[in-house]
Design an enzyme around this catalytic site. Structure first.
Site, PDB file in Angstrom:
ATOM      1  N   THR A 153       0.856  -1.196   0.000  1.00  0.00           N
ATOM      2  CA  THR A 153       0.000   0.000   0.000  1.00  0.00           C
ATOM      3  C   THR A 153       0.888   1.241   0.000  1.00  0.00           C
ATOM      4  O   THR A 153       1.321   1.691  -1.052  1.00  0.00           O
ATOM      5  CB  THR A 153      -0.969  -0.010   1.196  1.00  0.00           C
ATOM      6  OG1 THR A 153      -0.236  -0.236   2.407  1.00  0.00           O
ATOM      7  CG2 THR A 153      -2.007  -1.105   1.029  1.00  0.00           C
ATOM      8  N   LYS A 179       4.315  -6.731   4.038  1.00  0.00           N
ATOM      9  CA  LYS A 179       4.011  -5.343   3.753  1.00  0.00           C
ATOM     10  C   LYS A 179       3.728  -4.669   5.089  1.00  0.00           C
ATOM     11  O   LYS A 179       3.224  -5.269   6.029  1.00  0.00           O
ATOM     12  CB  LYS A 179       2.839  -5.195   2.790  1.00  0.00           C
ATOM     13  CG  LYS A 179       1.478  -5.631   3.289  1.00  0.00           C
ATOM     14  CD  LYS A 179       0.720  -4.676   4.170  1.00  0.00           C
ATOM     15  CE  LYS A 179       0.593  -3.317   3.545  1.00  0.00           C
ATOM     16  NZ  LYS A 179      -0.126  -2.380   4.490  1.00  0.00           N
ATOM     17  N   THR A 190       1.421  -3.543  12.529  1.00  0.00           N
ATOM     18  CA  THR A 190       0.460  -3.516  11.431  1.00  0.00           C
ATOM     19  C   THR A 190       1.141  -4.009  10.174  1.00  0.00           C
ATOM     20  O   THR A 190       2.034  -3.359   9.670  1.00  0.00           O
ATOM     21  CB  THR A 190      -0.050  -2.104  11.189  1.00  0.00           C
ATOM     22  OG1 THR A 190      -0.618  -1.665  12.387  1.00  0.00           O
ATOM     23  CG2 THR A 190      -1.079  -2.087  10.099  1.00  0.00           C
TER      24      THR A 190
END
Length: 413
Positions: A153, A179, A190
């Protein structure tokens, strides 16, 4: 241990692929990924501790409960979190779609999503392109790269690694991709992380090895203090290395050299991915390692290191190359750990050298210019000494720059 190429396709029997299906509207980037094993796999996973969990997390927790998997399907551009019944239906639909294509059971697939929270997942886009996703599968590094690109992202750097070790005279490989750039904070940071291995290992031993590795890596990573709704680290082991099955694990009472070798290799893989994520923190200019040594326990060292690594004031000081060691002690003081401030030492280290700035809880005579030179490098380490025991722990973070606000201030636009 030897570093090799190939990522998740390095272990025998694994394939990967990625395509653009249009979830990231207006962007010519892959946004749908697939990892697949021809053989059944022992599997384990660790998920976010956030009470608000994405639909993909809830479905994947159900599917991996029996310790068996064959595939991972993941999308970027949409988190499918806080989307109610539609989100749960979409996550289950993803598993069914790829299961039909691969002729496996839906429960043999993990579903992952990452992106904007609160927006319905356009499952129709995935459905229209599911055959193309299967067709993208390859057993080489190109397949790995296509899948890795599809899960990114705000990442600006690829995060992947593969290694091989010898267990019982057999070459065993571990490959991984991850990621993660923002909304990163223990536990468990995260991120999405997918790990493959051709090791023969029982589900219980694999689960224990993954949890050990995660606790010594991803759970010691912080970027901005936010734990996401979508975090997961998943590992699949298909046994194609044909080593004697690894069955020993911590607390089992079984002495198993293979487990020790595998566990060390997996920890190395996860630590390297952790460092990559910290270095690529949103808006980051520096990788920060906070190392606490001389602690009475590992738990205390982790608590103190995390507190210093998470401090916005410490992170901004590192951005400005300011040797403001008082901020480090301040962060330690509200960590909740019991320690004697009058016995604390603080120093900074980088490729430019090392300097001590605090001894016995007080300043020492040091060169501000020299400290600034050390703190101006891209990788810096904050060294904290407690002089009370033998435990040493490192936690990874990054600096906090102006660009972090720019990135997150208009994330949805």
């Amino acid at each position: 241990m030897k570093t090799i190429t190939g990522g998740v396709c390095a272990p025998k029997g694994f394939m990967a692929g990625g395509i653009r299906c249009g979830i990231k509207q207006g962007l010519q980037k892959n946004d749908l990924a697939l990892i697949y094993s021809k053989e059944f796999c022992s599997a384990a996973a660790v998920f976010t501790e956030n009470k608000v969990k994405a639909a993909s997390v809830l479905v994947s927790q159900e599917n991996i409960a029996n310790g068996k998997l064959r595939a991972v399907i993941a999308n970027s551009g949409n988190a499918n979190a806080c989307t109610g019944k539609h989100g749960m239906d979409a996550a289950r639909r993803m598993a069914h779609l790829i299961a039909d294509e691969l002729s496996i059971a839906p429960s043999e697939a993990v579903v992952a999503s990452t992106g904007v929270i609160g927006v319905p997942l356009p499952i129709e886009a995935i459905e229209k392109n599911i055959s193309a996703l299967k067709a993208s599968l390859r057993s080489d590094e190109a397949g790995h790269t296509a899948a890795l690109e599809a899960i990114m992202t705000t990442d600006t750097r690829k995060k992947d690694i593969a290694v091989e070790v010898e267990i019982d005279g057999k070459i065993v490989r571990i490959g991984a991709m991850a990621k993660g750039s923002g909304m990163i904070h223990p536990n468990m940071a995260t991120m999405l992380c997918f790990i493959t291995t051709d090791a023969a290992i029982t589900p219980s031993a694999l689960d224990c090895a993954l949890r050990y590795a995660v606790n010594h890596s991803f759970n010691r990573l912080t970027v901005d203090g936010d734990t996401s709704t979508n975090d997961m680290a998943v590992i699949m082991a298909n046994g194609e290395a044909e080593n004697n099955p690894v069955i020993g694990y911590q607390g089992s009472g079984i002495k198993n050299r293979g487990y020790e070798i595998f566990c060390r290799a997996l920890e190395h893989v996860c630590v390297e991915l952790t460092r990559m994520m910290a270095r690529d923190g949103e808006g980051a200019t520096k990788l920060i390692t906070v190392t606490v040594s001389g602690a009475q326990s590992e738990e205390k060292a982790v608590l103190l290191a995390k507190s210093a690594a998470s401090s916005s004031l410490v992170k901004t000081a590192c951005f400005g190359a300011d040797a403001n060691w008082g901020r480090v002690l301040c962060a330690m003081g509200y960590s909740g750990a019991d320690f004697d401030p009058s016995k604390v030492s603080v120093g900074f280290r980088s490729s430019a050298g090392e300097i001590q700035v605090c001894s016995e809880g007080q300043t020492v005579n040091f060169s501000e210019e020299r400290a600034k030179e050390i703190l101006s490098r891209e990788e810096i380490e904050i060294l904290i000494g407690l002089s009370e025991g033998n435990y040493k722990v490192s936690v990874w973070s990054c600096d906090l720059s102006y660009d972090y606000i720019k990135i997150n201030g208009d994330y949805r636009s």
